[in-house]
Design a protein around this motif. Sequence first.
Motif, PDB file in Angstrom:
ATOM      1  N   GLN A  48       0.831  -1.205   0.000  1.00  0.00           N
ATOM      2  CA  GLN A  48       0.000   0.000   0.000  1.00  0.00           C
ATOM      3  C   GLN A  48       0.864   1.253   0.000  1.00  0.00           C
ATOM      4  N   ALA A  49       1.936   1.244   0.794  1.00  0.00           N
ATOM      5  CA  ALA A  49       2.855   2.382   0.809  1.00  0.00           C
ATOM      6  C   ALA A  49       3.571   2.526  -0.532  1.00  0.00           C
ATOM      7  N   LYS A  50       3.966   1.391  -1.145  1.00  0.00           N
ATOM      8  CA  LYS A  50       4.605   1.445  -2.451  1.00  0.00           C
ATOM      9  C   LYS A  50       3.659   2.004  -3.514  1.00  0.00           C
ATOM     10  N   HIS A  51       2.405   1.611  -3.458  1.00  0.00           N
ATOM     11  CA  HIS A  51       1.425   2.134  -4.412  1.00  0.00           C
ATOM     12  C   HIS A  51       1.228   3.634  -4.222  1.00  0.00           C
ATOM     13  N   ARG A  52       1.184   4.084  -2.981  1.00  0.00           N
ATOM     14  CA  ARG A  52       1.041   5.514  -2.716  1.00  0.00           C
ATOM     15  C   ARG A  52       2.248   6.288  -3.239  1.00  0.00           C
ATOM     16  N   GLN A  53       3.425   5.699  -3.135  1.00  0.00           N
ATOM     17  CA  GLN A  53       4.619   6.358  -3.656  1.00  0.00           C
ATOM     18  C   GLN A  53       4.555   6.489  -5.171  1.00  0.00           C
ATOM     19  N   LYS A  54       4.081   5.465  -5.849  1.00  0.00           N
ATOM     20  CA  LYS A  54       3.942   5.522  -7.296  1.00  0.00           C
ATOM     21  C   LYS A  54       3.000   6.643  -7.715  1.00  0.00           C
ATOM     22  N   ILE A  92      -7.564   6.241 -17.692  1.00  0.00           N
ATOM     23  CA  ILE A  92      -7.129   4.855 -17.444  1.00  0.00           C
ATOM     24  C   ILE A  92      -6.184   4.801 -16.254  1.00  0.00           C
ATOM     25  N   ASP A  93      -5.259   5.778 -16.185  1.00  0.00           N
ATOM     26  CA  ASP A  93      -4.340   5.831 -15.043  1.00  0.00           C
ATOM     27  C   ASP A  93      -5.102   6.032 -13.741  1.00  0.00           C
ATOM     28  N   ARG A  94      -6.047   6.950 -13.762  1.00  0.00           N
ATOM     29  CA  ARG A  94      -6.838   7.204 -12.557  1.00  0.00           C
ATOM     30  C   ARG A  94      -7.618   5.954 -12.142  1.00  0.00           C
ATOM     31  N   THR A  95      -8.205   5.266 -13.118  1.00  0.00           N
ATOM     32  CA  THR A  95      -8.979   4.062 -12.809  1.00  0.00           C
ATOM     33  C   THR A  95      -8.086   2.982 -12.218  1.00  0.00           C
ATOM     34  N   PHE A  96      -6.904   2.805 -12.802  1.00  0.00           N
ATOM     35  CA  PHE A  96      -5.979   1.790 -12.302  1.00  0.00           C
ATOM     36  C   PHE A  96      -5.492   2.128 -10.896  1.00  0.00           C
ATOM     37  N   ILE A 102      -8.273   0.858  -3.793  1.00  0.00           N
ATOM     38  CA  ILE A 102      -9.455   0.275  -3.167  1.00  0.00           C
ATOM     39  C   ILE A 102      -9.239  -1.203  -2.861  1.00  0.00           C
ATOM     40  N   SER A 103      -8.582  -1.913  -3.772  1.00  0.00           N
ATOM     41  CA  SER A 103      -8.341  -3.338  -3.551  1.00  0.00           C
ATOM     42  C   SER A 103      -7.442  -3.562  -2.341  1.00  0.00           C
ATOM     43  N   LEU A 104      -6.384  -2.757  -2.218  1.00  0.00           N
ATOM     44  CA  LEU A 104      -5.493  -2.896  -1.071  1.00  0.00           C
ATOM     45  C   LEU A 104      -6.208  -2.531   0.225  1.00  0.00           C
ATOM     46  N   TRP A 105      -6.987  -1.450   0.178  1.00  0.00           N
ATOM     47  CA  TRP A 105      -7.731  -1.048   1.381  1.00  0.00           C
ATOM     48  C   TRP A 105      -8.727  -2.127   1.777  1.00  0.00           C
TER      49      TRP A 105
END
Length: 211
Positions: A48-54, A92-96, A102-105
């Motif tokens: 989740q932290a890695k995704h937030r960094q991206k 598409i970027d926003r959706t991904f 949401i999936s991680l949460w």
Amino acid sequence: MHMFFWWDYKITDFLFHGLTTTSVGSLFGVCIVVSAMSFLFEVLRYFQAKHRQKELMLRSQQIRTICPTETSTLLTENSQSATRPHIKITRIDRTFLFGTEISLWFSLQNLGYILMLSVMGYNGWVLISAVVGGGVGYFVFGQMFMKINLQNCQIIRDTWCMQKCGEPENYPTSRDGESTPALESSAASRSALDCHEVVTASIHAECHTST
């Protein structure tokens, strides 16, 4: 339901009706599963932290193209290829990004509730397995998790502090007796306010989550 910790190997209806341990081996298997879920919880927190960094890096690049620094502006003006396209976050970027977030949460919330219900059975062996699994997960991913959170705050800080239009009009950024320089035009003021709103929202979202 036991309201005190007990250490028997017989557990009746563990999480689901009919899931009962009748031997030491079956209890050991339940403990392994609980330990694995606790370890997975730490793994998901790391991802989740890695995704937030991206997401922060993508938005930082976008802000830097919209609000370039003084140095990057001079270099662009002096170079012959001064037509660098703006980085846009497509739908598409926003959706991904939103779908992954949401999936991680969703996974973290449900896994946390399952672990809580497992421990609320008050079986001492299940509690120990949950603590051991979480401890191993934190030992493996804890330092990386904190490092990523610090990097995320650094990304926000660099994006905010190094922008030419990063200080909107009437925003209290002066310190040690220094005064905030006035912006050159109303257009620059509007651009600064836009940058301020985007970066401030990112600061609140990231630092509140990190703490």
